[in-house]
Write a protein that holds these residues in place. Sequence first.
Motif, PDB file in Angstrom:
ATOM      1  N   ARG A 190      26.474 -19.737 -57.374  1.00  0.00           N
ATOM      2  CA  ARG A 190      27.554 -19.838 -56.496  1.00  0.00           C
ATOM      3  C   ARG A 190      28.190 -21.317 -56.429  1.00  0.00           C
ATOM      4  O   ARG A 190      29.453 -21.568 -56.388  1.00  0.00           O
ATOM      5  CB  ARG A 190      26.840 -20.049 -54.978  1.00  0.00           C
ATOM      6  CG  ARG A 190      26.494 -18.303 -54.848  1.00  0.00           C
ATOM      7  CD  ARG A 190      26.260 -18.287 -53.261  1.00  0.00           C
ATOM      8  NE  ARG A 190      25.713 -16.892 -53.183  1.00  0.00           N
ATOM      9  CZ  ARG A 190      25.535 -16.611 -51.721  1.00  0.00           C
ATOM     10  NH1 ARG A 190      25.497 -17.445 -50.828  1.00  0.00           N
ATOM     11  NH2 ARG A 190      25.124 -15.266 -51.533  1.00  0.00           N
ATOM     12  N   SER A 191      27.281 -22.354 -56.904  1.00  0.00           N
ATOM     13  CA  SER A 191      27.913 -23.813 -56.837  1.00  0.00           C
ATOM     14  C   SER A 191      28.838 -23.735 -58.183  1.00  0.00           C
ATOM     15  O   SER A 191      29.959 -24.491 -58.125  1.00  0.00           O
ATOM     16  CB  SER A 191      26.733 -24.789 -57.115  1.00  0.00           C
ATOM     17  OG  SER A 191      25.927 -24.750 -55.934  1.00  0.00           O
ATOM     18  N   ILE A 192      28.497 -23.131 -59.308  1.00  0.00           N
ATOM     19  CA  ILE A 192      29.623 -23.226 -60.517  1.00  0.00           C
ATOM     20  C   ILE A 192      30.688 -22.473 -60.234  1.00  0.00           C
ATOM     21  O   ILE A 192      31.801 -22.796 -60.629  1.00  0.00           O
ATOM     22  CB  ILE A 192      28.610 -22.501 -61.730  1.00  0.00           C
ATOM     23  CG1 ILE A 192      27.607 -23.430 -62.205  1.00  0.00           C
ATOM     24  CG2 ILE A 192      29.927 -22.269 -62.778  1.00  0.00           C
ATOM     25  CD1 ILE A 192      26.784 -22.732 -63.146  1.00  0.00           C
ATOM     26  N   ASP A 193      30.902 -21.576 -59.506  1.00  0.00           N
ATOM     27  CA  ASP A 193      31.797 -20.508 -59.154  1.00  0.00           C
ATOM     28  C   ASP A 193      32.774 -21.618 -58.057  1.00  0.00           C
ATOM     29  O   ASP A 193      33.722 -21.713 -58.214  1.00  0.00           O
ATOM     30  CB  ASP A 193      31.501 -19.238 -58.400  1.00  0.00           C
ATOM     31  CG  ASP A 193      30.768 -18.124 -59.249  1.00  0.00           C
ATOM     32  OD1 ASP A 193      31.248 -18.531 -60.595  1.00  0.00           O
ATOM     33  OD2 ASP A 193      30.177 -17.407 -58.931  1.00  0.00           O
ATOM     34  N   ARG A 194      31.929 -22.119 -57.177  1.00  0.00           N
ATOM     35  CA  ARG A 194      32.831 -23.281 -56.226  1.00  0.00           C
ATOM     36  C   ARG A 194      33.472 -24.303 -56.757  1.00  0.00           C
ATOM     37  O   ARG A 194      34.529 -24.647 -56.650  1.00  0.00           O
ATOM     38  CB  ARG A 194      31.810 -23.360 -55.102  1.00  0.00           C
ATOM     39  CG  ARG A 194      32.607 -24.336 -54.028  1.00  0.00           C
ATOM     40  CD  ARG A 194      33.747 -23.555 -53.490  1.00  0.00           C
ATOM     41  NE  ARG A 194      33.131 -22.628 -52.456  1.00  0.00           N
ATOM     42  CZ  ARG A 194      32.708 -22.589 -51.394  1.00  0.00           C
ATOM     43  NH1 ARG A 194      32.991 -23.813 -50.508  1.00  0.00           N
ATOM     44  NH2 ARG A 194      32.489 -21.690 -50.821  1.00  0.00           N
ATOM     45  N   ALA A 195      32.640 -24.881 -57.985  1.00  0.00           N
ATOM     46  CA  ALA A 195      33.118 -25.905 -58.701  1.00  0.00           C
ATOM     47  C   ALA A 195      34.204 -25.397 -59.593  1.00  0.00           C
ATOM     48  O   ALA A 195      35.410 -26.159 -59.380  1.00  0.00           O
ATOM     49  CB  ALA A 195      32.153 -26.433 -59.593  1.00  0.00           C
ATOM     50  N   ASP A 196      34.308 -24.340 -59.979  1.00  0.00           N
ATOM     51  CA  ASP A 196      35.668 -23.729 -60.797  1.00  0.00           C
ATOM     52  C   ASP A 196      36.936 -23.583 -59.955  1.00  0.00           C
ATOM     53  O   ASP A 196      38.019 -23.997 -60.190  1.00  0.00           O
ATOM     54  CB  ASP A 196      35.213 -22.394 -61.527  1.00  0.00           C
ATOM     55  CG  ASP A 196      34.390 -22.496 -62.668  1.00  0.00           C
ATOM     56  OD1 ASP A 196      34.192 -23.833 -63.267  1.00  0.00           O
ATOM     57  OD2 ASP A 196      33.725 -21.886 -63.003  1.00  0.00           O
ATOM     58  N   THR A 197      36.666 -23.275 -58.640  1.00  0.00           N
ATOM     59  CA  THR A 197      37.651 -23.044 -57.579  1.00  0.00           C
ATOM     60  C   THR A 197      38.393 -24.224 -57.304  1.00  0.00           C
ATOM     61  O   THR A 197      39.380 -24.529 -57.288  1.00  0.00           O
ATOM     62  CB  THR A 197      36.964 -22.317 -56.325  1.00  0.00           C
ATOM     63  OG1 THR A 197      36.585 -20.889 -56.816  1.00  0.00           O
ATOM     64  CG2 THR A 197      38.239 -21.738 -55.327  1.00  0.00           C
TER      65      THR A 197
END
Length: 266
Positions: free
Chosen positions: A204-211
């Motif tokens: 989830r942190s990686i997805d949020r970082a990409d966003t």
Amino acid sequence: MSKTDHAIHQINQLNTLAGRNQWMNQIHPLVKFVLTIVYIVTTVSFPKYDVIGLLGMMVYPLALFMLADLSFRDSLHRLRIVLPLVCLIGVLNPLFDHNVIMVGQTQVSAGLLSMVTLILKGIFCVFASYLLIATTTIEKICYALRLLHVPKIMVNQFLLTYRYITLLLAEVSRITQAYSLRAPKQKGIHFKVWGSLVGQLLLRSIDRADTVYESMQLRGFCGEFQYVGEKSRMKAGDVLFLLVWLAVFVLFRTYPVLLLVGNLMT
């Protein structure tokens, strides 16, 4: 309120304090940052048995608490975990230092004096750092770092870590709440699912970082942030504030002011 929600609330409260329209908050961030560094270096430089001289350095945090209109009680509550750890630094000194020092006509354990000195140094440095954070937003602190030519990659990493730590804590809160709904009678999280929950948090942190990064690029991010207060110049009052406190630090470091004042009064 869970511990995670309480941590988010404390961070938001600290950000609110730093963003107030108050006189101390309006001082140029470079001045406050330099004063904090000089104060910490000066405080640490005192000899390990010079308790009376070190007590004079208490004038800086006390004055800033009054000037910034900060609650000392709330500060102690926020630092309730850090301060005991700082006090443990010199607690073993009396066991290793068995020398005796004459203070007037009284014999005092050198280990006890060094323990008190270390504890005071730690407490003063923690309060000085807290006062900087409580009167200066993270953007202004990063602006001061850039003025001191700290590499922008380090400043950006520091800014993003602080700014989005609340998002990470919010993700942790959602994961733990979802787990508690699925295991209502269980206290805490079972150790068998720690790995899977940490893996979900990482994804989830990686997805949020990409966003977040895509949003930054859409807003024209090119490796450098436009910090709050970047166009503000240092005023004469800021320079005077800096010079006065530097003079106070030199005075208290060079002369035992408290001892001299006590002798004059008696």
